[in-house]
Design a protein around this motif. Sequence first.
Motif, short mmCIF file in Angstrom:
data_model
loop_
_atom_site.label_atom_id
_atom_site.label_comp_id
_atom_site.label_asym_id
_atom_site.label_seq_id
_atom_site.Cartn_x
_atom_site.Cartn_y
_atom_site.Cartn_z
N PRO A 14 43.39 -1.43 -13.30
CA PRO A 14 42.97 -1.87 -12.12
C PRO A 14 43.77 -2.05 -11.31
CG PRO A 14 42.34 -3.08 -14.41
CD PRO A 14 43.15 -1.51 -14.43
N THR A 15 43.43 -2.70 -9.74
CA THR A 15 44.12 -3.40 -8.76
C THR A 15 44.09 -4.13 -9.22
OG1 THR A 15 42.44 -2.78 -6.86
CG2 THR A 15 44.58 -1.49 -7.18
N ASP A 16 45.15 -5.24 -8.49
CA ASP A 16 44.92 -6.43 -8.41
C ASP A 16 43.27 -7.00 -7.87
OD1 ASP A 16 47.50 -7.45 -9.38
OD2 ASP A 16 48.30 -7.23 -8.08
N ALA A 17 43.44 -7.13 -6.38
CA ALA A 17 41.47 -6.74 -6.42
C ALA A 17 40.51 -6.86 -7.81
CB ALA A 17 41.21 -6.17 -5.22
N GLU A 18 40.78 -5.60 -8.22
CA GLU A 18 39.65 -4.77 -9.10
C GLU A 18 39.54 -5.85 -10.16
OE1 GLU A 18 39.17 -0.38 -8.15
OE2 GLU A 18 41.12 -1.17 -9.65
N LEU A 19 40.82 -6.48 -10.47
CA LEU A 19 40.62 -7.16 -11.50
C LEU A 19 40.07 -8.82 -10.97
CD1 LEU A 19 44.06 -7.26 -13.63
CD2 LEU A 19 42.15 -7.02 -14.65
N LYS A 20 40.66 -9.17 -9.93
CA LYS A 20 39.34 -10.40 -9.57
C LYS A 20 38.14 -10.12 -9.17
CE LYS A 20 40.10 -13.55 -5.24
NZ LYS A 20 38.63 -14.03 -6.24
N LYS A 21 37.60 -9.21 -8.85
CA LYS A 21 36.29 -8.48 -8.66
C LYS A 21 36.08 -9.05 -10.29
CE LYS A 21 35.63 -6.14 -4.44
NZ LYS A 21 35.15 -4.74 -4.28
N LEU A 22 36.46 -8.14 -10.87
CA LEU A 22 36.10 -8.37 -12.64
C LEU A 22 35.64 -9.70 -13.08
CD1 LEU A 22 37.19 -5.21 -13.96
CD2 LEU A 22 35.36 -5.25 -13.69
N LYS A 23 37.35 -10.35 -12.87
CA LYS A 23 37.13 -11.79 -13.39
C LYS A 23 36.12 -12.68 -13.14
CE LYS A 23 42.31 -11.80 -14.66
NZ LYS A 23 43.31 -12.32 -14.02
N ASP A 24 35.83 -12.49 -11.77
CA ASP A 24 35.01 -13.46 -10.85
C ASP A 24 33.31 -13.02 -11.45
OD1 ASP A 24 36.71 -14.58 -9.43
OD2 ASP A 24 36.14 -13.60 -6.97
N TYR A 25 33.46 -11.56 -11.22
CA TYR A 25 32.00 -11.09 -11.86
C TYR A 25 31.37 -11.64 -13.19
CZ TYR A 25 31.19 -7.88 -8.46
OH TYR A 25 31.55 -6.95 -7.43
N PHE A 26 32.45 -11.81 -14.16
CA PHE A 26 32.09 -12.11 -15.88
C PHE A 26 32.24 -14.20 -15.42
CE2 PHE A 26 33.40 -8.16 -17.06
CZ PHE A 26 32.84 -8.15 -17.87
N LYS A 27 32.44 -14.74 -14.54
CA LYS A 27 32.70 -15.98 -15.20
C LYS A 27 31.36 -16.40 -13.85
CE LYS A 27 35.37 -17.91 -11.38
NZ LYS A 27 36.58 -18.78 -10.56
N GLU A 28 30.68 -15.53 -12.93
CA GLU A 28 29.99 -16.16 -12.44
C GLU A 28 28.56 -15.46 -13.20
OE1 GLU A 28 30.31 -14.69 -7.94
OE2 GLU A 28 32.15 -16.20 -8.17
N MET A 29 28.86 -14.82 -13.89
CA MET A 29 27.27 -13.96 -14.14
C MET A 29 26.97 -13.91 -15.96
SD MET A 29 26.98 -10.53 -11.96
CE MET A 29 25.89 -9.27 -13.05
N PRO A 30 25.61 -14.58 -15.89
CA PRO A 30 25.64 -13.82 -17.72
C PRO A 30 25.51 -13.26 -18.12
CG PRO A 30 23.72 -14.76 -16.03
CD PRO A 30 24.67 -14.16 -15.40
N VAL A 31 26.39 -12.29 -19.46
CA VAL A 31 27.31 -11.39 -20.17
C VAL A 31 25.44 -10.11 -20.57
CG1 VAL A 31 28.09 -10.24 -22.22
CG2 VAL A 31 28.15 -12.71 -21.58
N ASP A 32 24.35 -10.88 -20.44
CA ASP A 32 22.53 -9.73 -20.47
C ASP A 32 23.44 -9.09 -19.24
OD1 ASP A 32 22.17 -12.32 -19.56
OD2 ASP A 32 20.24 -11.86 -20.15
N GLU A 33 23.12 -9.73 -18.28
CA GLU A 33 23.46 -9.14 -16.62
C GLU A 33 24.47 -8.10 -15.75
OE1 GLU A 33 20.61 -9.35 -14.48
OE2 GLU A 33 19.87 -10.85 -15.57
#
Length: 113
Positions: A14-33
């Motif tokens: 993944p690109t750096d931007a994609e990695l950042k998005k993934l990290k943000d999603y996992f940080k902000e959202m619950p795992v079940d969502e």
Amino acid sequence: MAKPTVELPISKKPTDAELKKLKDYFKEMPVDEILTGLKFAKNRWSAKDAGTLKVGRKSIIQKEVHSVTTEQAQWRLKNWKMMIANYRRRGYSYPTISRIKKILVQKSKKKSK
């Protein structure tokens, strides 16, 4: 207390931007969502890959009315029962057909150029 981490094998780097998005999603959202979203994305991807993904209502409506002239719209409205039969044969739902009719009524009222 240490934060839990997840390590995943992926198909391409993944690109750096994609990695950042993934990290943000996992940080902000619950795992079940996140899992629910991934399940939806996987099902959609599988259907697209198999060629069975159905197009949405908006694209069906646009396909039916985008290049219809005023005269054509008027003719279709005069012969509406026949048009309904054709649309039902193609598998369109009644809400989709009524949306098509609404746009045809608008187009029929416009002046021809």
